[in-house]
Design a protein around this motif. Structure first.
Motif, PDB file in Angstrom:
ATOM      1  N   SER A 277       0.833  -1.206   0.000  1.00 42.98           N
ATOM      2  CA  SER A 277       0.000   0.000   0.000  1.00 42.98           C
ATOM      3  C   SER A 277       0.870   1.260   0.000  1.00 42.98           C
ATOM      4  CB  SER A 277      -0.912   0.000   1.217  1.00 42.98           C
ATOM      5  OG  SER A 277      -1.831  -1.082   1.155  1.00 42.98           O
ATOM      6  N   ASN A 278       1.902   1.267   0.828  1.00 45.81           N
ATOM      7  CA  ASN A 278       2.772   2.446   0.907  1.00 45.81           C
ATOM      8  C   ASN A 278       3.497   2.683  -0.413  1.00 45.81           C
ATOM      9  OD1 ASN A 278       2.063   2.890   3.563  1.00 45.81           O
ATOM     10  ND2 ASN A 278       3.809   1.750   4.409  1.00 45.81           N
ATOM     11  N   LEU A 279       4.013   1.640  -1.024  1.00 49.85           N
ATOM     12  CA  LEU A 279       4.730   1.781  -2.289  1.00 49.85           C
ATOM     13  C   LEU A 279       3.812   2.249  -3.407  1.00 49.85           C
ATOM     14  CD1 LEU A 279       7.034  -1.370  -2.202  1.00 49.85           C
ATOM     15  CD2 LEU A 279       7.767   1.019  -2.066  1.00 49.85           C
ATOM     16  N   CYS A 280       2.596   1.717  -3.430  1.00 50.06           N
ATOM     17  CA  CYS A 280       1.659   2.104  -4.492  1.00 50.06           C
ATOM     18  C   CYS A 280       1.243   3.564  -4.362  1.00 50.06           C
ATOM     19  CB  CYS A 280       0.444   1.192  -4.472  1.00 50.06           C
ATOM     20  SG  CYS A 280       0.770  -0.484  -5.069  1.00 50.06           S
ATOM     21  N   VAL A 281       1.131   4.051  -3.130  1.00 50.14           N
ATOM     22  CA  VAL A 281       0.789   5.462  -2.923  1.00 50.14           C
ATOM     23  C   VAL A 281       1.929   6.344  -3.418  1.00 50.14           C
ATOM     24  CG1 VAL A 281       0.466   7.222  -1.162  1.00 50.14           C
ATOM     25  CG2 VAL A 281      -0.801   5.077  -1.011  1.00 50.14           C
ATOM     26  N   VAL A 282       3.148   5.968  -3.120  1.00 51.58           N
ATOM     27  CA  VAL A 282       4.330   6.750  -3.534  1.00 51.58           C
ATOM     28  C   VAL A 282       4.449   6.785  -5.051  1.00 51.58           C
ATOM     29  CG1 VAL A 282       6.857   6.812  -3.510  1.00 51.58           C
ATOM     30  CG2 VAL A 282       5.591   6.358  -1.398  1.00 51.58           C
ATOM     31  N   ARG A 283       4.194   5.650  -5.709  1.00 44.95           N
ATOM     32  CA  ARG A 283       4.416   5.561  -7.150  1.00 44.95           C
ATOM     33  C   ARG A 283       3.202   5.938  -7.959  1.00 44.95           C
ATOM     34  NH1 ARG A 283       7.883  -0.094  -6.643  1.00 44.95           N
ATOM     35  NH2 ARG A 283       9.832   0.862  -6.044  1.00 44.95           N
TER      36      ARG A 283
END
Length: 283
Positions: A277-283
């Motif tokens: 979830s955190n990575l998808c928000v960043v990217r």
């Protein structure tokens, strides 16, 4: 001493092992030995723990997969699919068994690093929804077979993410020198994605990895999610394709020995989903 934990196991007043209340000594006398006894109640409980974790941590966006190499028979296939799981097979025999059990092709994931032409034909003829490609030669062979049948095969690429799961060397599968999958570090996996996207008779729908078995730590799975999402993102940015699936494999540790530091499954899911979830928000 071998130590196996399960809430369905107990010792009755006669000192006999029972499984979900069934006396195994009585069963052995009735049916002879060897005898294999599996608790449907326990299987369903475990299946529900997986599906509930997907509901809680992924809002239902995903589906757990039963690796039928654990125990492959028609009744097991029927039970796990009735609980909402897909089925993974690794041979023509396992594929045939799943199909005979009534599992639809779309819910089957066909693994294996040495699939024969006959096995690939069986998968295509039955509209298997995810053929997991392990190497370049298999990719070329599958494209050719699908072309001859006038079909388009859905595929995922099995990737070696270069992660050393802290387990026995014989059951580590995600490191660079593993015989399974396409290497990420050398660029082999990305090259395979480019080649697949140029082919007429395969459709690249996802990526898959498996870092090992009997993994007793959460960190390797979290790291695998990060690495695999990096490749997922690179394919999206450079090849302009948004893949539908990301399969991060299994291999969660269970109680074999009394000293094993068992981690409940939902704890793996919670930390991996948070990283995703955190990575998808960043990217």
């Amino acid at each position: 001493m071998v130590y196996i934990y399960s809430p369905c196991l107990s010792i009755n007043e006669n000192g006999h092992l029972t499984i979900s209340g069934c006396d195994t000594t009585a069963l052995a006398k009735q049916y002879g030995t060897p005898i294999y006894v599996i608790s449907e109640e326990e299987v369903r409980r475990i299946c529900r723990s997986y599906t509930e974790s997907f509901q809680k941590y992924y809002n239902g966006n995903g589906r757990p997969i039963y690796a039928s190499k654990a125990f492959n028979c028609k009744e097991m296939c029927r039970v796990v699919t009735s609980e909402g799981l897909d089925v993974e097979v690794v041979s023509g025999g396992e594929l045939y068994t799943a199909l005979q059990a009534g599992v639809s092709g779309g819910r089957i994931h066909f693994q294996g690093n040495n699939k024969s032409s006959k096995e690939l034909e069986l998968a295509i003829d039955n509209d298997v929804g995810d053929i997991v490609v392990d190497n370049f030669s298999e990719l070329e062979k599958l494209n050719k077979i699908a072309g001859e049948k006038g079909a388009i095969a859905n595929i995922s690429l099995r990737v070696k993410p270069g992660i050393d799961a802290h387990t026995h060397e014989f059951i580590r599968t995600g490191q660079v020198d593993s015989k399974f999958g396409l290497d990420l570090e050398s660029g082999e996996a990305f090259s395979a994605a480019k080649r697949a996207l140029r082919m007429d008779n395969v459709k690249l729908i996802g990526l898959h990895c498996h870092i090992g078995s009997q993994v007793m730590e959460k960190e390797p799975f979290v790291h695998a999610a990060e690495v695999m999402l990096g490749l997922h993102h690179r394919i999206y940015k450079e090849l302009e394709v948004e893949l539908e699936q990301l399969n991060l494999g299994g291999g969660f540790g269970i109680h074999y020995l009394e000293t094993d530091d068992f981690i409940p499954y939902h704890e793996y899911m919670q930390e991996v989903s948070a990283k995703i979830s955190n990575l998808c928000v960043v990217r």
